[in-house]
Design a protein around this motif. Structure first.
Motif, mmCIF file in Angstrom:
data_model
loop_
_atom_site.group_PDB
_atom_site.id
_atom_site.type_symbol
_atom_site.label_atom_id
_atom_site.label_comp_id
_atom_site.label_asym_id
_atom_site.label_seq_id
_atom_site.Cartn_x
_atom_site.Cartn_y
_atom_site.Cartn_z
ATOM 1 N N ARG A 215 2.411 -1.079 13.587
ATOM 2 C CA ARG A 215 2.265 -2.517 13.431
ATOM 3 C C ARG A 215 1.930 -2.918 11.998
ATOM 4 O O ARG A 215 2.427 -3.929 11.499
ATOM 5 N N GLU A 216 1.076 -2.137 11.317
ATOM 6 C CA GLU A 216 0.576 -2.576 10.021
ATOM 7 C C GLU A 216 0.797 -1.569 8.893
ATOM 8 O O GLU A 216 1.548 -1.825 7.963
ATOM 9 N N LEU A 217 0.147 -0.415 9.009
ATOM 10 C CA LEU A 217 0.021 0.457 7.843
ATOM 11 C C LEU A 217 1.345 1.068 7.412
ATOM 12 O O LEU A 217 1.578 1.250 6.215
ATOM 13 N N GLY A 218 2.212 1.389 8.360
ATOM 14 C CA GLY A 218 3.459 2.046 7.972
ATOM 15 C C GLY A 218 4.282 1.211 7.020
ATOM 16 O O GLY A 218 4.599 1.632 5.905
ATOM 17 N N ILE A 219 4.611 -0.007 7.403
ATOM 18 C CA ILE A 219 5.459 -0.845 6.564
ATOM 19 C C ILE A 219 4.686 -1.421 5.390
ATOM 20 O O ILE A 219 5.243 -1.610 4.297
ATOM 21 N N LEU A 220 3.396 -1.707 5.561
ATOM 22 C CA LEU A 220 2.616 -2.298 4.470
ATOM 23 C C LEU A 220 2.459 -1.322 3.312
ATOM 24 O O LEU A 220 2.719 -1.672 2.152
ATOM 25 N N LEU A 221 2.023 -0.098 3.616
ATOM 26 C CA LEU A 221 1.841 0.872 2.538
ATOM 27 C C LEU A 221 3.179 1.278 1.928
ATOM 28 O O LEU A 221 3.263 1.550 0.726
ATOM 29 N N THR A 222 4.222 1.310 2.730
ATOM 30 C CA THR A 222 5.555 1.575 2.175
ATOM 31 C C THR A 222 5.951 0.479 1.205
ATOM 32 O O THR A 222 6.472 0.756 0.109
ATOM 33 N N ALA A 223 5.727 -0.776 1.594
ATOM 34 C CA ALA A 223 6.060 -1.894 0.709
ATOM 35 C C ALA A 223 5.237 -1.849 -0.571
ATOM 36 O O ALA A 223 5.739 -2.174 -1.657
ATOM 37 N N ILE A 224 3.975 -1.445 -0.485
ATOM 38 C CA ILE A 224 3.142 -1.361 -1.692
ATOM 39 C C ILE A 224 3.670 -0.286 -2.640
ATOM 40 O O ILE A 224 3.750 -0.487 -3.862
ATOM 41 N N ILE A 225 4.032 0.870 -2.090
ATOM 42 C CA ILE A 225 4.584 1.936 -2.932
ATOM 43 C C ILE A 225 5.909 1.493 -3.549
ATOM 44 O O ILE A 225 6.174 1.701 -4.743
ATOM 45 N N VAL A 226 6.768 0.872 -2.739
ATOM 46 C CA VAL A 226 8.052 0.394 -3.265
ATOM 47 C C VAL A 226 7.830 -0.685 -4.319
ATOM 48 O O VAL A 226 8.556 -0.748 -5.321
ATOM 49 N N ALA A 227 6.834 -1.540 -4.108
ATOM 50 C CA ALA A 227 6.536 -2.561 -5.104
ATOM 51 C C ALA A 227 6.132 -1.928 -6.431
ATOM 52 O O ALA A 227 6.557 -2.387 -7.503
ATOM 53 N N GLY A 228 5.312 -0.886 -6.371
ATOM 54 C CA GLY A 228 4.928 -0.214 -7.611
ATOM 55 C C GLY A 228 6.088 0.455 -8.310
ATOM 56 O O GLY A 228 6.201 0.407 -9.542
ATOM 57 N N ARG A 229 6.995 1.065 -7.526
ATOM 58 C CA ARG A 229 8.141 1.749 -8.129
ATOM 59 C C ARG A 229 9.235 0.782 -8.538
ATOM 60 O O ARG A 229 9.735 0.813 -9.660
ATOM 61 N N THR A 230 9.594 -0.098 -7.624
ATOM 62 C CA THR A 230 10.819 -0.868 -7.778
ATOM 63 C C THR A 230 10.626 -2.124 -8.599
ATOM 64 O O THR A 230 11.481 -2.468 -9.425
ATOM 65 N N ALA A 231 9.532 -2.856 -8.378
ATOM 66 C CA ALA A 231 9.314 -4.069 -9.168
ATOM 67 C C ALA A 231 9.241 -3.746 -10.650
ATOM 68 O O ALA A 231 9.824 -4.442 -11.488
ATOM 69 N N SER A 232 8.548 -2.664 -10.991
ATOM 70 C CA SER A 232 8.484 -2.264 -12.406
ATOM 71 C C SER A 232 9.839 -1.809 -12.914
ATOM 72 O O SER A 232 10.218 -2.096 -14.062
ATOM 73 N N SER A 233 10.599 -1.104 -12.072
ATOM 74 C CA SER A 233 11.925 -0.646 -12.484
ATOM 75 C C SER A 233 12.868 -1.818 -12.731
ATOM 76 O O SER A 233 13.581 -1.855 -13.740
ATOM 77 N N PHE A 234 12.878 -2.795 -11.828
ATOM 78 C CA PHE A 234 13.732 -3.969 -12.005
ATOM 79 C C PHE A 234 13.354 -4.730 -13.273
ATOM 80 O O PHE A 234 14.217 -5.142 -14.051
ATOM 81 N N THR A 235 12.051 -4.920 -13.471
ATOM 82 C CA THR A 235 11.600 -5.661 -14.650
ATOM 83 C C THR A 235 11.966 -4.934 -15.934
ATOM 84 O O THR A 235 12.443 -5.549 -16.900
ATOM 85 N N ALA A 236 11.756 -3.625 -15.963
ATOM 86 C CA ALA A 236 12.053 -2.861 -17.172
ATOM 87 C C ALA A 236 13.545 -2.861 -17.483
ATOM 88 O O ALA A 236 13.959 -3.029 -18.633
ATOM 89 N N ALA A 237 14.374 -2.693 -16.449
ATOM 90 C CA ALA A 237 15.818 -2.635 -16.672
ATOM 91 C C ALA A 237 16.362 -3.982 -17.144
ATOM 92 O O ALA A 237 17.072 -4.071 -18.166
ATOM 93 N N ILE A 238 16.031 -5.051 -16.426
ATOM 94 C CA ILE A 238 16.536 -6.375 -16.802
ATOM 95 C C ILE A 238 15.893 -6.849 -18.100
ATOM 96 O O ILE A 238 16.558 -7.456 -18.954
ATOM 97 N N GLY A 239 14.604 -6.565 -18.270
ATOM 98 C CA GLY A 239 13.930 -6.957 -19.511
ATOM 99 C C GLY A 239 14.497 -6.251 -20.724
ATOM 100 O O GLY A 239 14.632 -6.855 -21.803
ATOM 101 N N SER A 240 14.830 -4.981 -20.596
ATOM 102 C CA SER A 240 15.445 -4.251 -21.721
ATOM 103 C C SER A 240 16.803 -4.852 -22.082
ATOM 104 O O SER A 240 17.145 -4.992 -23.258
ATOM 105 N N MET A 241 17.567 -5.220 -21.073
ATOM 106 C CA MET A 241 18.852 -5.867 -21.336
ATOM 107 C C MET A 241 18.657 -7.219 -22.020
ATOM 108 O O MET A 241 19.428 -7.592 -22.917
ATOM 109 N N LYS A 242 17.626 -7.933 -21.621
ATOM 110 C CA LYS A 242 17.366 -9.224 -22.265
ATOM 111 C C LYS A 242 16.906 -9.031 -23.703
ATOM 112 O O LYS A 242 17.272 -9.816 -24.590
ATOM 113 N N MET A 243 16.097 -8.006 -23.973
ATOM 114 C CA MET A 243 15.665 -7.726 -25.339
ATOM 115 C C MET A 243 16.848 -7.391 -26.237
ATOM 116 O O MET A 243 16.893 -7.810 -27.398
ATOM 117 N N ARG A 244 17.793 -6.638 -25.709
ATOM 118 C CA ARG A 244 18.967 -6.245 -26.502
ATOM 119 C C ARG A 244 20.073 -7.302 -26.472
ATOM 120 O O ARG A 244 21.188 -7.039 -26.926
#
Length: 379
Positions: A215-244
């Protein structure tokens, strides 16, 4: 050093200082070349008010003017004044220019606490949150509009990009998500066994593990881990393209950045996050079953029987309903932060950190709202 202790005449090849009555006469040159010798002698004259006579000085530059200003500041700090006599208009103008050019440290003004300052800070924070929410909703609208356009024009959809991002955010996250969920199941079983054993209700540890993870911990903790990995990855990739300036180049070539960059990334999250949640649920139940067997003697067959008989399907559905919402939140926040990157690396790092924090906070907030909603609906 006092005036009485000072020698009557100091000389070096470029600078001379001698006392005549109440004044000290500067002779020779007071320039950057003679500053090393002249500066200690000038600063040694600190006994009472002081008068310097410039009438016999042949050469004088900005370094000499700075030395005079340092001497005046020193005397002023101990309550004495410095009089400058025999100054030519050129010397006087040079000292004035140097004095204007010397930076002055800002005064440390300690303001008293004012309720208006607090209200202003709260108001600015509220406006900032409102502006951020409006930008996030606008980014979500752009994603939905581009997704609808691609549904009408499937030939323009970039399948290769979708598969690539699904691999990055989904398949490569399976090990860390599996390990995290397995350990969470182990911890829940162990802690539940310790508490329930006091009441002879060890068998209910199965219900505890099942409801908590599904009900709670499985999807919540998965989303938190994905947020740490993926949100930073998306920001870094798109931000680098914007810088260049690659984003500007795409606009120049009539390539829509939202269609190319945002849709594949967010859609990949929509597809893979429920799958990762399923993996987390399975590994969490496996860890709980293993610890229940070791700690309580509940066999895997008994654990599975109890799980199937006493766990409602509603708990599984509640967990999976949250997955698409969490995926959209993480993807939109990551892409939005990437588009906010400026033209330097400091901005990229700041936006990357901000994206992770905002995504995790938004996921936890959304989970809390889901919990309240399902509790009100008695689901």
């Amino acid at each position: 050093m006092t005036r009485d202790d000072a020698p009557e005449r100091w000389e070096d090849p470029g600078f001379a200082l001698e006392q005549q009555g109440e004044a000290w006469v500067l002779r020779g040159e007071l320039t950057v070349r003679s500053l090393g010798e002249a500066m200690p002698r000038l600063l040694a004259l600190d006994d009472g008010p002081l008068a310097l006579n410039f009438s016999a000085l042949k050469r004088f530059d900005t370094a000499g003017a700075w030395a005079i200003l340092q001497l005046r500041e020193k005397l002023h700090s101990i309550g004495h004044e410095l009089q400058l006599q025999g100054l030519s208009p050129e010397h006087e103008a040079l000292i004035a220019r140097v004095e204007q050019a010397v930076p002055t440290p800002p005064e440390d003004e300690r303001r008293r606490f004012d309720i208006r300052d607090l209200l202003a800070a709260v108001g600015q924070a509220v406006v900032g949150v409102g502006r951020f929410m409006a930008e996030i909703l606008a980014m979500l609208g752009v994603f939905l509009a581009r997704l609808a356009w691609l549904a009408r024009h499937p030939s323009q959809f970039r399948l290769t990009s979708l598969v690539y991002h699904a691999d990055q955010v989904g398949w490569r996250a399976v090990p860390i998500v599996s390990l995290m969920a397995f350990l969470i199941g182990v911890v829940l079983a162990f802690q539940g066994a310790v508490q329930l054993r006091q009441f002879g209700a060890e068998i209910f540890v199965v219900d505890l593990i099942a409801i908590s993870i599904l009900r709670e911990l499985g999807i919540l903790l998965t989303a938190i881990i994905v947020a740490g990995r993926t949100a930073s990855s998306f920001t870094a990739a798109i931000g680098s393209m914007k810088m260049r300036e690659e984003i500007d180049a795409m606009n120049t070539l009539a390539i829509d950045p939202a269609t190319v960059l945002f849709v594949p990334r967010i859609l990949a999250l929509l597809i893979t996050l429920p799958i990762l949640g399923m993996v987390a649920n399975a590994m969490g139940l496996l860890g709980g079953a293993l610890m229940s067997w070791i700690e309580l003697g509940i066999s895997p067959a008994m654990f599975l029987t109890r799980l199937i008989e006493d766990t409602s399907l509603d708990h599984v559905l509640v967990g999976f309903v949250k997955a698409p919402v969490f995926a959209i939140i993480i993807g939109v926040i990551g892409c939005h932060a990437g588009m906010q990157v400026g033209g330097n690396a400091e901005s990229l790092g700041r936006q990357t950190s901000s994206a992770v924090v905002r995504a995790i906070f938004a996921v936890i907030l959304a989970d809390a709202l889901f919990s309240v909603f399902f509790a009100m609906m008695e689901i």
